[in-house]
Design a protein around this motif. Structure first.
Motif, mmCIF file in Angstrom:
data_model
loop_
_atom_site.group_PDB
_atom_site.id
_atom_site.type_symbol
_atom_site.label_atom_id
_atom_site.label_comp_id
_atom_site.label_asym_id
_atom_site.label_seq_id
_atom_site.Cartn_x
_atom_site.Cartn_y
_atom_site.Cartn_z
ATOM 1 N N HIS A 18 0.838 -1.191 0.000
ATOM 2 C CA HIS A 18 0.000 0.000 0.000
ATOM 3 C C HIS A 18 0.877 1.246 0.000
ATOM 4 N N ILE A 19 0.270 2.336 -0.390
ATOM 5 C CA ILE A 19 0.912 3.644 -0.355
ATOM 6 C C ILE A 19 0.068 4.531 0.544
ATOM 7 N N GLU A 20 0.713 5.246 1.472
ATOM 8 C CA GLU A 20 -0.016 6.084 2.420
ATOM 9 C C GLU A 20 0.406 7.538 2.259
ATOM 10 N N LEU A 21 -0.584 8.395 2.010
ATOM 11 C CA LEU A 21 -0.349 9.824 1.866
ATOM 12 C C LEU A 21 -0.955 10.543 3.062
ATOM 13 N N TRP A 22 -0.163 11.370 3.724
ATOM 14 C CA TRP A 22 -0.693 12.197 4.808
ATOM 15 C C TRP A 22 -1.102 13.542 4.206
ATOM 16 N N VAL A 23 -2.337 13.926 4.466
ATOM 17 C CA VAL A 23 -2.907 15.104 3.811
ATOM 18 C C VAL A 23 -3.372 16.103 4.875
ATOM 19 N N PRO A 24 -3.385 17.417 4.525
ATOM 20 C CA PRO A 24 -3.813 18.423 5.500
ATOM 21 C C PRO A 24 -5.329 18.542 5.620
ATOM 22 N N ASP A 25 -6.082 18.054 4.625
ATOM 23 C CA ASP A 25 -7.543 18.210 4.623
ATOM 24 C C ASP A 25 -8.143 16.908 4.110
ATOM 25 N N LEU A 26 -8.620 16.075 5.031
ATOM 26 C CA LEU A 26 -9.124 14.756 4.645
ATOM 27 C C LEU A 26 -10.347 14.866 3.733
ATOM 28 N N ALA A 27 -11.249 15.772 4.046
ATOM 29 C CA ALA A 27 -12.461 15.886 3.238
ATOM 30 C C ALA A 27 -12.131 16.241 1.792
ATOM 31 N N ALA A 28 -11.233 17.195 1.596
ATOM 32 C CA ALA A 28 -10.842 17.570 0.242
ATOM 33 C C ALA A 28 -10.124 16.430 -0.454
ATOM 34 N N ALA A 29 -9.240 15.743 0.271
ATOM 35 C CA ALA A 29 -8.511 14.618 -0.319
ATOM 36 C C ALA A 29 -9.465 13.486 -0.693
ATOM 37 N N GLU A 30 -10.471 13.261 0.151
ATOM 38 C CA GLU A 30 -11.433 12.199 -0.161
ATOM 39 C C GLU A 30 -12.180 12.505 -1.452
ATOM 40 N N ARG A 31 -12.508 13.785 -1.671
ATOM 41 C CA ARG A 31 -13.211 14.146 -2.897
ATOM 42 C C ARG A 31 -12.310 13.965 -4.121
ATOM 43 N N SER A 32 -11.097 14.478 -4.053
ATOM 44 C CA SER A 32 -10.224 14.422 -5.234
ATOM 45 C C SER A 32 -9.663 13.024 -5.465
ATOM 46 N N TRP A 33 -9.085 12.436 -4.424
ATOM 47 C CA TRP A 33 -8.500 11.102 -4.588
ATOM 48 C C TRP A 33 -9.583 10.033 -4.757
ATOM 49 N N GLY A 34 -10.700 10.193 -4.065
ATOM 50 C CA GLY A 34 -11.775 9.221 -4.225
ATOM 51 C C GLY A 34 -12.280 9.163 -5.645
ATOM 52 N N TRP A 35 -12.416 10.355 -6.274
ATOM 53 C CA TRP A 35 -12.851 10.369 -7.674
ATOM 54 C C TRP A 35 -11.811 9.721 -8.575
ATOM 55 N N LEU A 36 -10.561 10.168 -8.463
ATOM 56 C CA LEU A 36 -9.531 9.680 -9.372
ATOM 57 C C LEU A 36 -9.309 8.180 -9.220
ATOM 58 N N LEU A 37 -9.168 7.722 -7.982
ATOM 59 C CA LEU A 37 -8.925 6.290 -7.767
ATOM 60 C C LEU A 37 -10.125 5.466 -8.216
ATOM 61 N N GLY A 38 -11.336 5.990 -7.995
ATOM 62 C CA GLY A 38 -12.522 5.288 -8.485
ATOM 63 C C GLY A 38 -12.516 5.158 -9.993
ATOM 64 N N GLU A 39 -12.134 6.251 -10.699
ATOM 65 C CA GLU A 39 -12.062 6.196 -12.156
ATOM 66 C C GLU A 39 -10.998 5.206 -12.627
ATOM 67 N N LEU A 40 -9.975 5.010 -11.832
ATOM 68 C CA LEU A 40 -8.897 4.083 -12.192
ATOM 69 C C LEU A 40 -9.181 2.648 -11.761
ATOM 70 N N GLY A 41 -10.371 2.411 -11.214
ATOM 71 C CA GLY A 41 -10.752 1.042 -10.891
ATOM 72 C C GLY A 41 -10.542 0.617 -9.468
ATOM 73 N N HIS A 42 -10.102 1.538 -8.599
ATOM 74 C CA HIS A 42 -9.984 1.202 -7.185
ATOM 75 C C HIS A 42 -11.368 1.244 -6.536
ATOM 76 N N VAL A 43 -11.544 0.452 -5.510
ATOM 77 C CA VAL A 43 -12.820 0.429 -4.795
ATOM 78 C C VAL A 43 -12.590 0.837 -3.342
ATOM 79 N N PRO A 44 -13.593 1.506 -2.721
ATOM 80 C CA PRO A 44 -13.431 1.880 -1.314
ATOM 81 C C PRO A 44 -13.091 0.663 -0.467
ATOM 82 N N TYR A 45 -12.145 0.831 0.434
ATOM 83 C CA TYR A 45 -11.620 -0.300 1.191
ATOM 84 C C TYR A 45 -11.773 -0.084 2.696
ATOM 85 N N GLN A 46 -11.089 0.917 3.254
ATOM 86 C CA GLN A 46 -11.126 1.167 4.696
ATOM 87 C C GLN A 46 -11.652 2.579 4.950
#
Length: 515
Positions: free
Chosen positions: A370-398
């Motif tokens: 796994h790769i772990e990114l520490w971010v200053p704003d979880l809500a913003a990161a969830e919106r941006s990374w959640g969209w991108l990773l979802g488009e790339l075929g990742h599924v919500p995990y934890q």
């Protein structure tokens, strides 16, 4: 229902010297027969309609563990007395439904019982269910004075339960009866068939890709899942391998003539439909060729063909196919998809997810866990990374208070706003993480991601050089989120990007990336 006086009925068939097997010659003759019918080693024997326990005693004397059943209290009392000193258990109960619970036996013996039963076929089915695989049922019967059950009829009843029946005439052995007899007396030894070897239907499914879209067909007139969308598919026929079957089905349903080299195995799934039997499906991936455009070759089974975005599949699909495509998009290789009997055939967005991914032997040593990114704003990161990773075929995990993760195959990406995060923005120019790079299938998918990225918190980098900011032979997009994290999306074949050299046509790009 006719009420049978079991004591009188049993006595009527035992008004001979073999009653109780008290005659040593008769007892020895039955002991020899029993020895030939019973297994050579110690086994569990169920004696049904045991009477006074004479056959049970012979079996116990030969070293077998015996359970005996009779519905007559008088017979049970006599049997317990006779069998005292052995480890035989004697139950009072109906031979048709012996009170043995979940216990299973190697041998069931029933002597002069079948002819008394009102539904012998049902009783035989139940008795076979009490046998262990490969066990044997020993039935001793006769027809006397026109009363009884013939060997022919009883063999016919047994044929519904087993193919292995041995018929042994007993009338010609006077030692069994203490005299000569001229009526039909016999034993049938029936072997319980081992459990049938499991077989399954094998089907094939085509994932025909046109960039980010897949081809789906709407079923019609088949009697199963009509009106729902499904990938072009069919069953493997005798003599075919799965690849041959996929090529044939693609041609029959869509008119697309595929070569073996064009097919790639995308996913294998074992599936059980509601109330149905298991089957195994092979999902094959192939690329759309404009020179061989698909068309509906089976209008009696399909009302339409259409292209649908893989990242936003329609809901009116067969649940089996939807699970396969969702698994394919998530990078899974093997799935089990097991419906409960009350489940609908159609996919339900709010329904239970029945697909269970199976790891393909586990990730090899050295693969990314796994790769772990520490971010200053979880809500913003969830919106941006959640969209991108979802488009790339990742599924919500934890999902936990300070973080989220998305999984694809054996690896996952974490974004976390840790309580231990030290102040200061992320700077990819400092020592540490510079960027993450992901594979993208082709240029069409890449274009769609670049177009949609700004709506989800990503800004393009080096837009004036798109899509070759990394060099003429490298098709990629570079995106940056609000926190300064960069991703590279690489389209096409899996080959390493050449390292920049000085001077190089795009050396200024690398310099700009450092700025």
């Amino acid at each position: 229902m006719t009420t049978i006086d079991w004591d009188s009925a049993a006595d009527s068939f035992d008004e001979e010297p073999d009653h109780g097997l008290l005659d040593p010659v008769v007892r020895h003759a039955w002991a020899r027969r029993l020895e030939s019918w019973l297994p050579g080693g110690r086994s569990d024997v169920l004696d049904l309609g045991c009477g006074t326990g004479s056959l049970s005693l012979l079996a116990a004397d030969q070293g077998h563990r015996v359970t005996a059943v009779d519905r007559s209290p008088r017979m049970v009392e006599l049997a317990r007395t006779k069998l005292a000193g052995t480890d035989t258990v004697v139950h009072l109960g109906d031979a048709a439904r012996p009170p043995v619970g979940a216990q299973r036996f190697d041998v069931i013996i029933a002597r002069h019982v079948m002819w008394l039963l009102p539904d012998p076929a049902a009783v035989l089915r139940h008795w076979f269910g009490l046998l262990r695989p490969g066990g044997r049922l020993i039935l001793i019967e006769s027809v006397r004075g026109g009363v009884g059950l013939s060997a022919e009829r009883l063999t016919g009843l047994l044929s519904a339960c087993t193919e292995r029946v041995h018929h042994e005439p007993l009338s010609d052995d006077p030692q069994l009866w203490g005299r000569r007899v001229d009526d039909e007396r016999y034993a049938l030894v029936a072997r319980a068939q081992p459990p049938h070897r499991h077989t399954e239907v094998v089907d094939v499914h085509l994932i025909l890709r046109r960039g980010p879209e897949v081809l789906l067909a709407r079923r019609a007139g088949t009697g199963y899942a009509d009106g729902l969308l499904h990938a072009p598919s069919g069953h493997v026929e005798d003599g075919e391998d799965v690849r041959e079957a996929m090529i044939r089905e693609a041609a029959e349903e869509t008119g697309v003539e595929l070569g073996p080299q064009e097919l790639r195995v995308a996913l294998v799934m074992q599936h059980r439909g509601p109330g149905g039997a298991p089957r195994t499906g092979w999902f094959f991936e192939a690329e759309y060729d404009p020179a061989r455009a698909p068309y509906n070759r089976e209008p009696d089974k399909c009302s339409e063909l259409g292209w649908f975005p893989l990242h936003a599949l329609p809901d009116d699909m067969v649940a089996y196919c939807r699970a396969g495509l969702d698994g394919y998009r998530a990078g899974e290789r093997f799935l089990i998809h097991w419906h409960e009997d009350g489940d609908p055939v159609a996919y339900r967005p709010d329904g239970a997810r029945r697909a269970v991914p199976l790891p393909a032997g586990g990730a090899g040593t050295g693969a990314v866990h796994h790769i772990e990114l520490w971010v200053p704003d979880l809500a913003a990161a969830e919106r941006s990374w959640g969209w991108l990773l979802g488009e790339l075929g990742h599924v919500p995990y934890q999902h936990w208070e300070h973080g989220r993760s998305w999984r694809r195959g054996e690896s996952y990406v974490v974004v976390e706003q840790s309580p231990d995060l030290v102040p200061g923005p992320h700077d990819r120019r400092r020592a540490g993480l510079n960027h993450l790079a992901f594979h993208v299938r082709d240029r069409a998918v890449l274009d769609a991601l670049v177009t949609g990225a700004p709506e989800h918190g990503w800004r393009p980098l080096f837009a004036d050089r798109y899509p070759h900011a990394g060099g003429e032979e490298h098709t990629a997009a570079y995106l940056e989120d609000a926190a300064g994290y960069e991703v590279e999306l690489v389209a096409g074949a899996r080959r390493p990007r050449p390292a920049p050299e000085e001077p190089a046509p795009y050396a200024d790009v690398w310099a700009r990336r450092r700025d």
